[in-house]
Design an enzyme around this catalytic site. Structure first.
Site, PDB file in Angstrom:
ATOM      1  N   HIS A  31       4.594  -9.999   3.291  1.00  0.00           N
ATOM      2  CA  HIS A  31       3.677 -11.015   3.839  1.00  0.00           C
ATOM      3  C   HIS A  31       2.968 -11.821   2.760  1.00  0.00           C
ATOM      4  CE1 HIS A  31      -0.474  -9.023   3.701  1.00  0.00           C
ATOM      5  NE2 HIS A  31       0.308  -8.026   3.333  1.00  0.00           N
ATOM      6  N   THR A  43      12.728   5.283  11.308  1.00  0.00           N
ATOM      7  CA  THR A  43      13.571   4.149  11.718  1.00  0.00           C
ATOM      8  C   THR A  43      13.034   2.871  11.085  1.00  0.00           C
ATOM      9  OG1 THR A  43      14.006   5.287  13.780  1.00  0.00           O
ATOM     10  CG2 THR A  43      14.513   2.928  13.732  1.00  0.00           C
ATOM     11  N   ASN A  97      -4.822 -10.006  -7.762  1.00  0.00           N
ATOM     12  CA  ASN A  97      -4.947 -10.700  -6.476  1.00  0.00           C
ATOM     13  C   ASN A  97      -6.198 -11.576  -6.382  1.00  0.00           C
ATOM     14  OD1 ASN A  97      -5.754  -7.876  -6.596  1.00  0.00           O
ATOM     15  ND2 ASN A  97      -6.647  -8.183  -4.583  1.00  0.00           N
ATOM     16  N   SER A 105       5.493  -6.876  -1.343  1.00  0.00           N
ATOM     17  CA  SER A 105       5.051  -6.903   0.049  1.00  0.00           C
ATOM     18  C   SER A 105       5.462  -8.233   0.677  1.00  0.00           C
ATOM     19  CB  SER A 105       3.522  -6.758   0.070  1.00  0.00           C
ATOM     20  OG  SER A 105       3.044  -6.863   1.385  1.00  0.00           O
ATOM     21  N   GLN A 125       1.490  -9.554  -5.793  1.00  0.00           N
ATOM     22  CA  GLN A 125       1.115 -10.961  -5.932  1.00  0.00           C
ATOM     23  C   GLN A 125       2.076 -11.746  -6.822  1.00  0.00           C
ATOM     24  OE1 GLN A 125      -1.017 -12.428  -4.115  1.00  0.00           O
ATOM     25  NE2 GLN A 125      -2.189 -10.706  -3.294  1.00  0.00           N
ATOM     26  N   THR A 180       0.849  -1.196   0.000  1.00  0.00           N
ATOM     27  CA  THR A 180       0.000   0.000   0.000  1.00  0.00           C
ATOM     28  C   THR A 180       0.885   1.246   0.000  1.00  0.00           C
ATOM     29  OG1 THR A 180      -1.756  -1.181   1.136  1.00  0.00           O
ATOM     30  CG2 THR A 180      -1.815   1.230   1.270  1.00  0.00           C
ATOM     31  N   CYS A 203     -18.614  -8.633   2.220  1.00  0.00           N
ATOM     32  CA  CYS A 203     -19.737  -8.195   3.050  1.00  0.00           C
ATOM     33  C   CYS A 203     -19.254  -7.021   3.889  1.00  0.00           C
ATOM     34  CB  CYS A 203     -20.205  -9.334   3.937  1.00  0.00           C
ATOM     35  SG  CYS A 203     -21.706  -8.918   4.791  1.00  0.00           S
TER      36      CYS A 203
HETATM   37  N1  PMP Z   1      -1.553  -4.785  -4.145  1.00  0.00           N
HETATM   38  C1  PMP Z   1      -2.016  -6.026  -4.279  1.00  0.00           C
HETATM   39  C2  PMP Z   1      -2.145  -6.608  -5.657  1.00  0.00           C
HETATM   40  C3  PMP Z   1      -2.383  -6.766  -3.164  1.00  0.00           C
HETATM   41  O1  PMP Z   1      -2.862  -7.995  -3.312  1.00  0.00           O
HETATM   42  C4  PMP Z   1      -2.250  -6.180  -1.881  1.00  0.00           C
HETATM   43  C5  PMP Z   1      -2.674  -6.934  -0.642  1.00  0.00           C
HETATM   44  N2  PMP Z   1      -3.961  -7.422  -0.694  1.00  0.00           N
HETATM   45  C6  PMP Z   1      -1.749  -4.882  -1.786  1.00  0.00           C
HETATM   46  C7  PMP Z   1      -1.406  -4.216  -2.941  1.00  0.00           C
HETATM   47  C8  PMP Z   1      -1.556  -4.217  -0.448  1.00  0.00           C
HETATM   48  O2  PMP Z   1      -0.498  -4.851   0.218  1.00  0.00           O
HETATM   49  P1  PMP Z   1      -0.094  -4.558   1.718  1.00  0.00           P
HETATM   50  O3  PMP Z   1      -0.925  -5.471   2.552  1.00  0.00           O
HETATM   51  O4  PMP Z   1       1.353  -4.911   1.798  1.00  0.00           O
HETATM   52  O5  PMP Z   1      -0.316  -3.123   1.979  1.00  0.00           O
END
Ligand code: PMP
Length: 422
Positions: free
Chosen positions: A214, A250, A163, A212, A191, A85, A338
């Site tokens: 995670h 930081t 995604n 990202s 993704q 994001t 939802c």
């Molecule tokens: N872009 C895409 C294509 C995503 O799938 C996501 C997470 N759903 C994001 C951006 C946002 O990622 P983050 O959780 O690291 O802010």
């Protein structure tokens, strides 16, 4: 006044059947192990000159090397941040500042909200925004891009992999076209990382690229933005010299070190991981087709991620399916979200011109390299039984008349009302 709890109290949960890997992934044990010392003994600020600080500085730079290797770029082109994001926001604003005389932005209707909401907000600040269409398979039309792009286009922002459906965009061709007009190119690869090879060599016309941690077995709240050497760059966050002055604050040392390990594994074993994911995804799709009648798979089935299955089950409500799956320990995501009690159909499936009735029974299942055959088989059994049960309860005529098309939108309204009462 109610006393506040001293800290989180974790209630043990049975191991879930986890098929929500595009939402987030299981942190790789290697990543967790690497970060643990930073939660204790090695707590120095990486910007301090003393030995304790320099130890964490060193670990950040090692992580940067791993991320650069994953992306096939230079270490000096990697800016650590809080995730995709932030990366998407930063890249969009930076591109517009680098092309101050241009007032046009091109993106796609199926982008993530962290791109769409930013560019839509810019529309009220004097920018013209073009959101390209996609066809029923989720692909944009390069001819439409060619017609829209001009010498006024500052930025083309496109995701590498969707995604919700996993459908891939031709980022190389998009970059080449943008370059002909002097526009900057931003690719949201949240993704794609860990599921596709990313080679940010000079031949690929990409100026900014977002990842990202995670999404590829690192931690939440950590990511990186690739900024190609020579691209004029204005930081979004100011007030410190961190990240070469490109992102003040930081550093999230714990997240960065975990991300470095996650990137190392994703880079080293990409082929193996992709093969495992593809096998599990195909087994899941075959199993669903054998077990469940009246379903459609959304999006192009060829040019797509190896881990994502977006499926519409006709005659049922995706949210009801999700709730019943959740009760049986299955984690997945519905094609309709939802929110505050009302069903909002997925903007991605809508842009693909999927009938609302089909969107309504849509679910996304995403595997990871940790997904096992036994889990896939259990999922298929459980989903088959739940769908059959929901269809028995369904007020729809599931016989021949509607079998081809699924319920009409009017029937769907009736359906929703029925579920609200049930
Ligand atoms: N872009 C895409 C294509 C995503 O799938 C996501 C997470 N759903 C994001 C951006 C946002 O990622 P983050 O959780 O690291 O802010």
């Amino acid at each position: 006044m109610r006393a506040l709890a001293a800290g989180p109290r974790w209630v043990h949960m049975p191991t879930p059947l986890y098929f929500d890997n595009n939402a987030t992934t299981f942190p790789a044990p290697e990543a967790v192990e690497a970060m643990l010392p930073l939660l204790g003994e090695f707590y120095g600020n990486p910007n301090s000159q003393h030995a304790l600080g320099q130890k964490t500085r060193h670990e950040i730079e090692v992580a940067r090397e791993h991320v650069a290797a994953l992306l096939h770029c230079k270490t000096t082109e990697v800016v650590f941040n809080s995730g995709a994001t932030e990366g998407n926001n930063t890249a969009i604003y930076a591109a517009l500042q680098a092309r101050p005389d241009r007032k046009h932005i091109i993106t796609v209707k199926t982008e993530h909200s962290s791109v769409l909401e930013v560019v839509r907000s810019l529309a009220s600040r004097g920018y013209r925004v073009t959101e390209l269409n996609v066809d029923r398979s989720g692909h944009l039309d390069l001819d439409e891009l060619k017609n829209e792009i001009s010498g006024d286009t500052a930025l083309v922002s496109v995701m590498w992999a969707n995604n919700e459906t996993g459908v891939l965009h031709p980022v190389g061709a998009i970059g080449d076209m943008a370059k002909q007009f002097g526009a900057l190119v931003h690719i949201d690869a949240a993704q794609a990382a860990g599921k596709l090879a990313i080679h940010l060599g000079e031949e690929l016309a990409i100026d900014f690229l977002t990842i990202s941690a995670h999404k590829f077995h690192g931690l939440k709240g950590c990511g990186a933005l690739f900024v190609r050497h020579g691209t004029a760059f204005e930081p979004l966050l100011r007030g410190g010299h961190q990240e070469g002055g490109q992102r003040a604050g930081t550093e999230n040392v714990v997240g960065i070190v975990a991300m470095g390990q996650a990137a190392r594994l994703a880079h080293l074993k990409l082929d193996q991981h992709v093969e495992t994911m593809r096998k599990m995804r195909d087994r899941l799709q075959r199993g669903l087709l054998d077990k469940v009648q009246d379903l459609v798979f959304h999006g192009d089935q060829v040019s797509r991620l190896p881990n994502t299955v977006s499926v519409g089950f006709k005659f049922i409500d995706g949210e009801a399916l999700l709730m019943m799956m959740d009760a049986q320990g299955i984690c997945a995501t519905a094609g309709s979200a939802c929110r505050s009690g009302s069903m909002e159909p997925s903007h991605v499936l809508q842009a693909m011109d999927t009938p609302v009735s089909s969107i309504h029974g849509s679910v996304r299942f995403c595997v990871s390299r940790y997904t096992t055959q036994a889990e896939v088989d259990e999922l298929i059994e459980k989903v088959g039984a739940i769908v059959a049960r929901l269809r028995q309860m369904s007020p729809f005529d599931t016989s021949a008349a509607t079998a081809e098309t699924g319920p009409s939108d009017a029937e769907l309204e009736q359906h929703k009302a029925w579920f609200a009462r049930a």
